[in-house]
Design a protein around this motif. Structure first.
Motif, short mmCIF file in Angstrom:
data_model
loop_
_atom_site.label_atom_id
_atom_site.label_comp_id
_atom_site.label_asym_id
_atom_site.label_seq_id
_atom_site.Cartn_x
_atom_site.Cartn_y
_atom_site.Cartn_z
N ALA A 1 -73.72 -52.41 52.28
CA ALA A 1 -74.36 -52.76 51.01
C ALA A 1 -73.92 -51.84 49.87
CB ALA A 1 -75.88 -52.70 51.17
N GLY A 2 -73.20 -50.79 50.19
CA GLY A 2 -72.73 -49.86 49.16
C GLY A 2 -73.80 -48.94 48.62
N PHE A 3 -74.86 -48.73 49.39
CA PHE A 3 -75.99 -47.94 48.91
C PHE A 3 -75.68 -46.45 48.75
CE2 PHE A 3 -79.13 -51.21 50.81
CZ PHE A 3 -79.11 -51.95 49.64
N ARG A 4 -74.69 -45.95 49.48
CA ARG A 4 -74.39 -44.50 49.39
C ARG A 4 -74.04 -44.08 47.97
NH1 ARG A 4 -73.71 -41.08 53.98
NH2 ARG A 4 -72.65 -39.60 52.64
N GLU A 5 -73.46 -44.99 47.19
CA GLU A 5 -73.05 -44.64 45.82
C GLU A 5 -74.23 -44.27 44.93
OE1 GLU A 5 -72.63 -48.79 43.40
OE2 GLU A 5 -71.26 -48.50 45.06
N TYR A 6 -75.42 -44.70 45.28
CA TYR A 6 -76.60 -44.36 44.48
C TYR A 6 -77.04 -42.91 44.66
CZ TYR A 6 -77.29 -49.36 43.62
OH TYR A 6 -77.13 -50.65 43.22
N PHE A 7 -76.64 -42.30 45.75
CA PHE A 7 -77.06 -40.94 46.06
C PHE A 7 -76.10 -39.97 45.37
CE2 PHE A 7 -78.99 -43.61 49.13
CZ PHE A 7 -80.17 -42.98 49.50
N ASN A 8 -76.51 -39.48 44.21
CA ASN A 8 -75.67 -38.59 43.41
C ASN A 8 -76.57 -37.64 42.62
OD1 ASN A 8 -76.51 -39.95 40.98
ND2 ASN A 8 -75.06 -41.58 41.48
N ASN A 9 -75.98 -36.85 41.77
CA ASN A 9 -76.74 -35.86 41.00
C ASN A 9 -77.48 -36.45 39.81
OD1 ASN A 9 -76.01 -33.72 42.66
ND2 ASN A 9 -74.11 -33.38 41.54
#
Length: 161
Positions: free
Chosen positions: A97-105
Motif C-alpha cells: 500500500a506504500g504506507f511506509r512513506e508516511y513515516f517521516n520527520n
C-alpha cells in the motif's frame, strides 16, 4: 525508558488523555495503539485530533486502512495519518500500500493494530496500551525513543477530574 500509567474511569478520561497527547505532539512521532476491540483506540485518536484543532468528522479507518488529517501544530501544518491495520491480511499488505512513506520527520503516524504489520512497520516512539477495567480503562504509555520520552515529559494529564 519513560513509562506512565493511569486509570481512566470513564470516556471523559479517554478524551482528557487524547487532549493531553495533542498538546504534547511534535512532527515525526509514531504512536502505536494496542488493545482489544472496544478499548478506545479510535476514541483516543478522535479526541487527540479534535483537541489538536481538527474540526471535521474523524472516522475509524477500518476499511480504508489509513485516514489523513491536517492539523496546525506550533503554527505549522502537520499531517496526522491514522492507521487501522485490523483488516490487513499480512505485513506485505502494508508495504504494497506504500504506507511506509508516511513515516517521516514531518508527519505524525498513529497506528491501531500494529502487530498486523510486525517486521515492516517503523518502530514506535510511544506505545499506548488500553485495557478494559470495569466501566473504565487502564492505560499504559511507554516511550521507546528520545522524542517519545520528551513527548511523555510534556504530557500534563489529569484523567479523572
Amino acid at each position: 525508558m519513560q513509562h506512565t500509567t493511569a486509570h481512566l474511569k470513564d470516556e471523559a478520561g479517554t478524551l482528557a488523555l487524547g487532549a493531553a497527547l495533542a498538546r504534547a505532539l511534535v512532527p515525526g512521532l509514531t504512536i502505536y495503539l494496542h488493545g482489544d476491540l472496544g478499548t478506545g483506540k479510535t476514541a483516543l485518536t478522535r479526541a487527540l485530533l479534535h483537541a489538536a484543532g481538527y474540526a471535521g468528522h474523524v472516522k475509524s479507518p477500518t476499511y480504508t486502512l489509513a485516514e489523513p488529517y491536517t492539523i496546525q501544530l506550533h503554527a505549522i501544518e502537520v499531517d496526522v495519518i491514522h492507521f487501522d491495520l485490523y483488516r490487513m491480511l499480512s505485513a506485505d499488505d502494508f508495504l504494497d500500500a506504500g504506507f511506509r512513506e508516511y513515516f517521516n520527520n514531518s508527519n505524525i503516524c498513529i497506528v491501531e493494530w500494529p502487530e498486523k504489520a510486525d517486521g515492516v512497520l517503523p518502530p514506535a516512539d510511544i506505545d499506548v496500551f488500553l485495557t478494559v477495567a470495569g466501566a473504565g480503562r487502564e492505560v499504559e504509555l511507554l516511550a521507546h525513543s528520545d522524542q517519545g520520552s520528551q513527548c511523555l515529559d510534556r504530557l500534563k494529564f489529569a484523567p479523572n477530574l
